[in-house]
Every structure is written in C-alpha cells, then in structure tokens.
Design a protein around this motif. Structure first.
Motif, PDB file in Angstrom:
ATOM      1  N   PRO A 107     -55.278  41.802  39.938  1.00 54.30           N
ATOM      2  CA  PRO A 107     -55.983  41.051  40.969  1.00 54.30           C
ATOM      3  C   PRO A 107     -56.440  41.904  42.144  1.00 54.30           C
ATOM      4  CG  PRO A 107     -53.639  40.587  41.073  1.00 54.30           C
ATOM      5  CD  PRO A 107     -53.870  41.403  39.837  1.00 54.30           C
ATOM      6  N   GLY A 108     -55.726  43.036  42.390  1.00 53.25           N
ATOM      7  CA  GLY A 108     -56.096  43.846  43.545  1.00 53.25           C
ATOM      8  C   GLY A 108     -56.109  42.989  44.806  1.00 53.25           C
ATOM      9  N   ARG A 109     -57.278  42.904  45.429  1.00 51.97           N
ATOM     10  CA  ARG A 109     -57.425  42.041  46.606  1.00 51.97           C
ATOM     11  C   ARG A 109     -58.387  40.892  46.341  1.00 51.97           C
ATOM     12  NH1 ARG A 109     -57.454  46.047  51.905  1.00 51.97           N
ATOM     13  NH2 ARG A 109     -55.559  47.196  51.370  1.00 51.97           N
ATOM     14  N   GLU A 111     -59.518  37.459  45.954  1.00 48.94           N
ATOM     15  CA  GLU A 111     -58.943  36.238  46.509  1.00 48.94           C
ATOM     16  C   GLU A 111     -58.634  35.198  45.435  1.00 48.94           C
ATOM     17  OE1 GLU A 111     -57.358  33.907  49.438  1.00 48.94           O
ATOM     18  OE2 GLU A 111     -58.138  35.930  49.688  1.00 48.94           O
ATOM     19  N   GLU A 112     -59.574  34.955  44.536  1.00 45.17           N
ATOM     20  CA  GLU A 112     -59.368  33.937  43.509  1.00 45.17           C
ATOM     21  C   GLU A 112     -58.225  34.315  42.583  1.00 45.17           C
ATOM     22  OE1 GLU A 112     -60.575  30.840  42.719  1.00 45.17           O
ATOM     23  OE2 GLU A 112     -61.273  30.949  44.772  1.00 45.17           O
ATOM     24  N   ALA A 113     -58.166  35.589  42.200  1.00 47.91           N
ATOM     25  CA  ALA A 113     -57.108  36.037  41.298  1.00 47.91           C
ATOM     26  C   ALA A 113     -55.742  35.950  41.967  1.00 47.91           C
ATOM     27  CB  ALA A 113     -57.381  37.469  40.848  1.00 47.91           C
ATOM     28  N   LEU A 114     -55.674  36.298  43.234  1.00 49.57           N
ATOM     29  CA  LEU A 114     -54.410  36.210  43.963  1.00 49.57           C
ATOM     30  C   LEU A 114     -53.974  34.753  44.155  1.00 49.57           C
ATOM     31  CD1 LEU A 114     -55.007  38.987  46.627  1.00 49.57           C
ATOM     32  CD2 LEU A 114     -53.330  39.041  44.768  1.00 49.57           C
ATOM     33  N   ARG A 115     -54.942  33.880  44.368  1.00 45.62           N
ATOM     34  CA  ARG A 115     -54.626  32.452  44.500  1.00 45.62           C
ATOM     35  C   ARG A 115     -54.002  31.926  43.214  1.00 45.62           C
ATOM     36  NH1 ARG A 115     -56.590  28.044  42.657  1.00 45.62           N
ATOM     37  NH2 ARG A 115     -58.418  29.079  41.749  1.00 45.62           N
ATOM     38  N   ARG A 116     -54.563  32.301  42.072  1.00 40.48           N
ATOM     39  CA  ARG A 116     -54.014  31.843  40.796  1.00 40.48           C
ATOM     40  C   ARG A 116     -52.633  32.443  40.545  1.00 40.48           C
ATOM     41  NH1 ARG A 116     -59.458  32.392  39.339  1.00 40.48           N
ATOM     42  NH2 ARG A 116     -59.083  34.530  38.646  1.00 40.48           N
TER      43      ARG A 116
END
Length: 212
Positions: A107-109, A111-116
């Motif tokens: 996800p790195g930074r 946003e959508e990937a970190l939210r999931r």
C-alpha cells in the motif's frame, strides 16, 4: 470555432489510456513518452497532470481497486469478511493482471489501500484474533489472491494432445484444460480459499478465542 490543434487532456483520459497500454504491453510497456504518443500529444503536456509515472500508476491502482469490498467484516463474522474481501480482491486484480505487480508491491502511502488494510486488520482483531495473527492472515490472504490473479493453471497446458500422449500418461486429458480454463481457475481459487478458511477456523478455536 476550429478544432484545437492539441487534444484536450484530462486526468481520467490519461489514466484510461495508460491502463490500456499496461493491459496490452505490460508495466514495462508504459512510459510517459509512449503514453503521449498514444494520446497524440507532447510528453511535456502530461506532466501538468502527473509529475511522474509512479504518481500516475498510483491513481490507476486506486481506480482499479475501488471495487475491493471490505464491508463484510461489518455485516458478518471474520470468515465472511475474509471471503468477501478475497473474492472481490481477486476479481479486481484478475481484470488487469499486468498491473498486479505494482498493486501487490504494497500500500505504501496509497490512501485507498491503507483504508482497506486498516478495515481488514481492525475487523479481524474485533472478531477476537490477536493482532499478530491478524497481520499474518492479511498477508496470507494477499498471497493467495495475488497468485490466483496473476496466473492461470489451466492455460499453462498446451492444447495439442501429442505433447502428452505416451510420455505423460497421467496427463492424457491435459490438452483439454485450457478449453475450460475460466471454470478451473474459479473452482481452484474457491477450493483454496475454503481450505484456507477451514484451516483458520481450527487456529481460531485454539488461539483467538483464548486471547479475548
């Protein structure tokens, strides 16, 4: 009014064309120069919309993965949450397999990937999994999904029966596999997913419940 000499660019149009290039030529086939050629513009005109190729790929990845569903943890137990997440995750990646290495890098930074990732981890912990196990389960599910999205077992076999006849008697029907590739790949993923979840259920009864 006459037609503008330079096509009007939009971030949406740039992303769509870039994804078409990746689908056709792979990640290595995407460059800002090639993208500009596809759009019939100068490469410099792209940089007012995207400063780098990685910035463009991040936006494409976010768009492609918007359909990944992590809401199952809110509407059901941890097993339901993982099932909904894994199926939608695989579907999103399988639609654009050439993009998978970029998305799977982490996800790195984004946003959508970190939210999931936050929703998955939080859903597992809320269900009683210790945080360490929640991390391991998230990683294991990713390994399962990414492998299923990038590769087709059935399409790896030649459809010429002569390849297998005589020398490989146990593969006498292998030439027929590619004909049923979609069905085999789907069933294989479901078998792997259900077996994985069954195994986790055994671990849960031993580890997670006692740690509540």
């Amino acid at each position: 009014m006459g037609r503008p000499r330079t096509p009007i660019l939009s971030r949406e149009g740039i992303r769509a064309t870039a994804l078409t290039l990746v689908d056709r030529d792979g990640l290595e086939g995407l460059s800002m120069r090639k993208l500009a050629q596809e759009l019939d513009v100068q490469a410099a005109s792209l940089y007012s919309h995207y400063r780098t190729k990685d910035e463009l790929l991040i936006d494409i990845a976010d768009e492609v993965t918007l359909s990944i569903d992590v809401s199952g943890f809110e509407t059901g137990g941890w097993r339901h949450g993982l099932t909904v997440w894994a199926r939608s995750y695989r579907a999103a990646l399988a639609a654009h397999p050439n993009l998978v290495p970029f998305i799977a890098a982490g996800p790195g930074r984004r946003e959508e990937a970190l939210r999931r990732a936050d929703a998955v981890h939080g859903g597992l912990v809320a269900a009683g999994w210790p945080p360490r196990y929640a991390t391991l389960i998230g990683a294991s599910t990713k390994y399962l999904v990414v492998g299923a999205a990038m590769n087709s077992f059935a399409r790896g076999f030649d459809d010429d029966v002569r390849v297998y006849r005589d020398r490989y008697p146990n593969l006498s029907q292998a030439h027929r596999l590619s004909e049923h590739a979609a069905e085999i790949d789907e069933a294989s993923f479901e078998l792997a997913l259900s077996s994985f979840l069954d195994g986790l259920s055994n671990v849960y009864s031993r580890e997670a419940v006692s740690d509540r």
